[in-house]
Motif scaffolding. Structure first.
Motif, short mmCIF file in Angstrom:
data_model
loop_
_atom_site.label_atom_id
_atom_site.label_comp_id
_atom_site.label_asym_id
_atom_site.label_seq_id
_atom_site.Cartn_x
_atom_site.Cartn_y
_atom_site.Cartn_z
N VAL A 183 0.87 -1.18 0.00
CA VAL A 183 0.00 0.00 0.00
C VAL A 183 0.91 1.23 0.00
O VAL A 183 1.81 1.34 0.82
CB VAL A 183 -0.91 0.01 1.26
N ARG A 184 0.64 2.14 -0.93
CA ARG A 184 1.51 3.32 -1.06
C ARG A 184 1.08 4.43 -0.11
O ARG A 184 -0.10 4.58 0.20
CB ARG A 184 1.44 3.81 -2.49
N ALA A 185 2.07 5.20 0.33
CA ALA A 185 1.78 6.41 1.10
C ALA A 185 2.58 7.55 0.47
O ALA A 185 3.67 7.33 -0.06
CB ALA A 185 2.19 6.24 2.55
N GLN A 186 2.02 8.76 0.50
CA GLN A 186 2.71 9.91 -0.09
C GLN A 186 2.90 11.00 0.95
O GLN A 186 2.09 11.17 1.86
CB GLN A 186 1.88 10.48 -1.25
N MET A 187 3.99 11.75 0.76
CA MET A 187 4.29 12.87 1.66
C MET A 187 4.76 14.08 0.85
O MET A 187 5.07 13.97 -0.32
CB MET A 187 5.37 12.49 2.68
N LEU A 188 4.82 15.22 1.52
CA LEU A 188 5.45 16.41 0.92
C LEU A 188 6.18 17.18 2.02
O LEU A 188 5.91 17.00 3.21
CB LEU A 188 4.42 17.29 0.22
N ALA A 189 7.12 17.99 1.59
CA ALA A 189 7.84 18.90 2.50
C ALA A 189 7.72 20.31 1.93
O ALA A 189 7.96 20.51 0.73
CB ALA A 189 9.30 18.50 2.60
N HIS A 219 -7.27 12.67 12.08
CA HIS A 219 -8.23 11.98 11.21
C HIS A 219 -7.93 10.48 11.14
O HIS A 219 -7.71 9.92 10.07
CB HIS A 219 -8.24 12.61 9.81
N GLU A 220 -7.87 9.87 12.31
CA GLU A 220 -7.62 8.41 12.43
C GLU A 220 -6.30 8.00 11.79
O GLU A 220 -6.16 6.87 11.31
CB GLU A 220 -8.79 7.62 11.82
N GLY A 221 -5.36 8.89 11.78
CA GLY A 221 -4.04 8.58 11.22
C GLY A 221 -3.98 8.76 9.72
O GLY A 221 -2.93 8.51 9.11
N TYR A 222 -5.07 9.20 9.10
CA TYR A 222 -5.04 9.40 7.65
C TYR A 222 -4.30 10.67 7.26
O TYR A 222 -4.04 10.91 6.08
CB TYR A 222 -6.45 9.38 7.07
N TYR A 223 -3.98 11.52 8.24
CA TYR A 223 -3.08 12.65 8.01
C TYR A 223 -2.08 12.69 9.16
O TYR A 223 -2.43 12.39 10.30
CB TYR A 223 -3.84 13.98 7.97
N TYR A 224 -0.84 13.06 8.84
CA TYR A 224 0.18 13.19 9.89
C TYR A 224 1.13 14.30 9.47
O TYR A 224 1.51 14.38 8.30
CB TYR A 224 0.92 11.86 10.12
N LEU A 225 1.48 15.16 10.41
CA LEU A 225 2.41 16.23 10.07
C LEU A 225 3.28 16.62 11.24
O LEU A 225 2.94 16.36 12.40
CB LEU A 225 1.67 17.45 9.51
N GLY A 272 -0.31 11.53 4.08
CA GLY A 272 -1.66 10.99 4.27
C GLY A 272 -2.53 11.12 3.03
O GLY A 272 -2.04 11.05 1.91
N ALA A 273 -3.84 11.30 3.28
CA ALA A 273 -4.87 11.43 2.24
C ALA A 273 -5.05 10.15 1.42
O ALA A 273 -5.71 10.16 0.39
CB ALA A 273 -4.59 12.63 1.32
N ARG A 274 -4.47 9.07 1.89
CA ARG A 274 -4.57 7.79 1.17
C ARG A 274 -6.01 7.30 1.07
O ARG A 274 -6.41 6.71 0.07
CB ARG A 274 -3.71 6.77 1.95
N HIS A 275 -6.81 7.58 2.12
CA HIS A 275 -8.20 7.10 2.14
C HIS A 275 -9.04 7.73 1.02
O HIS A 275 -10.06 7.19 0.64
CB HIS A 275 -8.83 7.38 3.50
#
Ligand code: FAD
Length: 402
Positions: A239-245, A261-267, A279-282
């Motif tokens: 399962v892929r996850a994406q991030m940005l800086a 948001h239940e771990g669907y976003y993390y910063l 996050g935003a995978r969901h």
């Protein structure tokens, strides 16, 4: 991929080891660390397809959070009170062992505490339920009401939050390199294992570069395990996850990692003001399945929408970097351990499901105990593959000592 006659004839000399660890992420390098720590005479080799921390271990947010990916009330409902308590204890040990064993300065360990922030009223209610459950299981936490959460985070639109003093942040690539260095293992990076098989009591690993012969093998491949051992595909899927800086902001207003948001976003925010967000995978569940290491415009736009909504002060900030990583999800979202089919004494671990930093160092100790034949290693029954019904296609055996 085939090897030509010439390439095969010019391969590097064979390497022999007592234990070969395949996969140079946090789990593989933690296992090497503990094997060296417990039995310094062992000849260890870490075999990694790319560079150290090439996979998820070098691409994550660096959050060190106790517990599982779900809030504690959900974990209790899902796994049962006793199992949830033992999982919590295991991850607390992970955090404590990192502090006790390793020099945190080598990987920018920040013992900041962490915030799990509600994205909805229902989540806020579960976080409130979690407070008493966590305290009853010996974990100090504090609930922060909605207004104070938003004030403290210089944010808007969040619900209440759970503050966990033992949460922390670190630099994941530096952690993995530090573990590998401390293990004194021989590093064979850019060696992708193509096959493994039993030969005369040893395990023989073939890579395009050379052959490795070891007494025992640890497969710490997480999402990539089924590529090498297809029979184990029922236990882990990619399962892929994406991030940005972002570019550095003028000030640092986030002192703690934020999991919302239940771990669907993390910063989190770095000392120089850079905001790291994932996050935003969901919102893109179908596209985020599989091994493709790439970012997508739609998901990256959703990340920015989230950031700009909750933190309007970031609206002028450019994005400095975008990346993706592949996580290994298990059927019940908990790590899994078993012995490699056909290779007694060799072990695999996978399925860290987006939370491997919270388990990894302690998990390395567990895998080292299994390799060394320690009777009844602490934690093994929590994660054994035996909890799943045996699929028709995969009949992995279970580590000794269980
Ligand atoms: C974007 C993102 C954010 C995340 N954020 C967090 C977080 O903040 N906190 C947290 O706890 N977890 C987080 N995770 C999850 C965490 O990163 C993983 O659970 C953890 O890194 C898994 O570690 P591992 O060592 O098992 O696997 P990996 O790090 O994936 O290591 C497996 C290694 O095996 C190598 N390999 C593959 N095939 C072969 C082969 N045939 N031969 C040799 N080597 C091979 C790969 O190159 C890779 O380096 C995140 C993950 C991602 C992707």
């Amino acid at each position: 991929m085939t090897l030509s006659f010439w390439q095969h004839a010019t391969r590097e000399p064979e390497v022999r080891a007592d234990v070969a660890i395949v996969g140079g992420g946090v789990v593989g390098c933690s296992t090497a660390y503990w094997l060296h720590r417990l039995r310094p005479s062992l000849r260890l080799v870490i075999v990694e397809a790319g560079m150290l921390a090439q996979g998820a271990s070098g691409r994550n947010a660096g959050f060190l959070l106790p517990g599982t990916a779900a809030d504690y009330a959900t974990a209790v409902a899902t796994y049962g009170a006793e199992r949830a308590r033992r999982l919590l204890h295991f991850t607390r040990e992970n955090r404590e062992m990192i502090a006790a064993e390793l020099r945190g300065a080598a990987f920018d360990l920040e013992p900041s505490g962490s915030l799990t922030v509600a994205g909805s009223a229902a989540e806020e209610a579960r976080l409130l339920d979690s407070v008493s459950l966590l305290r009853a299981d010996g974990m100090p936490v504090a609930f922060i009401p909605r207004d104070e959460t938003n004030r403290r985070l210089v944010a808007r639109g969040y619900g209440g939050a759970l503050y966990v003093p033992s949460g922390a942040m670190l630099h994941p690539v530096r952690l993995v390199r530090h573990l590998a260095g401390e293990s004194e293992a021989r590093l064979l990076t850019h060696h992708r294992v193509a096959t493994l098989q039993e030969a005369g009591g040893d395990v023989v690993l073939e890579t395009p570069v050379r052959r490795i012969r070891a007494g025992q093998v640890v497969l710490a491949l997480n999402a990539y395990l089924p590529q090498l051992v297809p029979a184990l595909s029922p236990f882990v899927r990619p399962v892929r996850a994406q991030m940005l800086a972002t570019e550095p902001a003028a000030s640092r207003w986030l002192q703690v990692p934020v999991y919302s948001h239940e771990g669907y976003y993390y910063l989190r925010q770095l000392a120089d003001g850079v905001v790291l967000l994932g996050g935003a995978r969901h919102l893109h569940a179908d596209e985020e399945q599989g091994y493709e290491d790439t970012t997508t415009e739609a998901l990256q736009a959703d990340l920015l929408r989230y950031l700009h909504f909750h933190f309007p002060q970031t609206r002028g900030l450019g994005v400095r970097h975008r990346w993706s990583g592949v996580m290994g999800f298990s059927p019940d979202h908990l790590p899994v351990v078993g012995t490699v089919p056909g290779l007694d004494g060799s072990v695999w671990a996978a399925g860290f499901t987006g939370h491997g930093m919270g388990f990894g160092f302690r998990f390395g100790r567990l895998l080292a105990d299994v390799v060394l034949g320690t009777p009844h290693p602490d934690g093994l029954e929590l994660f054994s593959v035996r909890r799943f019904p045996r699929p028709q296609t995969a009949r992995p055996s279970v580590p000794a000592g269980e």
